[in-house]
Design a protein around this motif. Structure first.
Motif: not given
Length: 258
Positions: A121-134, A222-229, A231-236
């Motif tokens: 699965v291929y993902h892109v980030l085409d806006g700002p990084v989401a806000t969360f407590d780092r 930024p591009v994020w690619s990972c296997g559909a299985h 799940e931790p990577s997909m959640r990130i």
């Protein structure tokens, strides 16, 4: 009159100075960023059918990961032609639209009729990084951290500066990191890893957020690619604000004892 032998498509093995041409022919997309990087740096073997112009099929095989070559193109028949020239593979990443028609030919080429398939699965980030407590243990690394990085510090730099690396550091040891893995003019692929005993602390998410921000500052996506299985990577990816753009399919022939 052209003979049947003359008209039959032929597989061409690319030499070094042809590889950047193939990178350009494949285009600049989330699906091609890793292949683009391999071709431009010459860190691969590559094949196409009947030359680069009017490309119908190509296969790129990373020198460091020969077991998982990637196929591109619109002709399943031509991809099959190339496969017979590729050595050392155990699975092949293929265009999703051609996956069903390639399952049996790839299995036969591997000497089996049994396969598994896995979506990439291929993902892109085409806006700002989401806000969360780092996490406070995660920071951007600098050249002064070369000793801490060890072997990672020797990886290639980008054409706009050194490799971007962010890491979680606990007791002077890196326990999780994110880094730029491959890049093209428009895209940068991110690699992330965390030691198993340190997973679940939010380290990878925080590190990937920092690297993503630095990529965006360069004007690249930024591009994020990972296997559909995975799940931790997909959640990130979802937590950071990445959106899915496309999928390819690994065709994995199974050995008789599998």
């Amino acid at each position: 009159m052209i003979s049947s032998d003359q008209s039959r498509p032929t597989v061409h093995t690319l030499v070094a100075d042809e590889m950047p041409r193939l990178a350009a022919a494949l285009g600049d997309s989330p699906e091609t960023v890793i292949a683009h990087y391999l071709l431009v740096t010459g860190a691969c073997n590559a094949w196409c059918v009947d030359g680069i112009d009017g490309l119908t099929a190509a296969v790129v095989q990373a020198e460091l990961m020969p077991a998982e070559p990637t196929a591109f193109g619109t002709s399943a028949e031509d991809i099959v032609r190339i496969i017979s020239h590729v050595a050392g593979w155990t699975s092949i990443l293929v265009p999703a639209a051609l996956a069903r028609s390639l399952e049996r030919p790839i299995a036969v080429a591997a000497g089996t009729l049994a396969i598994n398939t896995l979506e990439d699965v291929y993902h892109v980030l085409d806006g700002p990084v989401a806000t969360f407590d780092r996490h406070p243990d995660v920071r951007l690394l600098t050249p002064d951290d070369a000793e801490l990085l060890g072997d990672l510090g020797a990886l290639s730099s980008t054409d706009t500066g050194e490799m971007i690396v962010a890491a979680a550091i606990v007791e002077d040891q890196i326990v999780s990191l994110a880094h730029t893995f491959a890049w093209s003019p428009a895209h940068v692929d991110i690699g992330v890893t965390t030691h198993e005993e340190w997973r679940g602390h939010g380290y990878a998410t925080s590190a990937a957020a920092i690297v993503s921000e630095e990529i965006l500052k360069q004007g690249r996506t930024p591009v994020w690619s990972c296997g559909a299985h995975n799940e931790p990577s997909m959640r990130i990816a979802a937590r950071l604000g990445f959106r899915e753009t496309s999928r390819k399919v690994y065709i994995i022939p199974l050995k008789k004892d599998s």
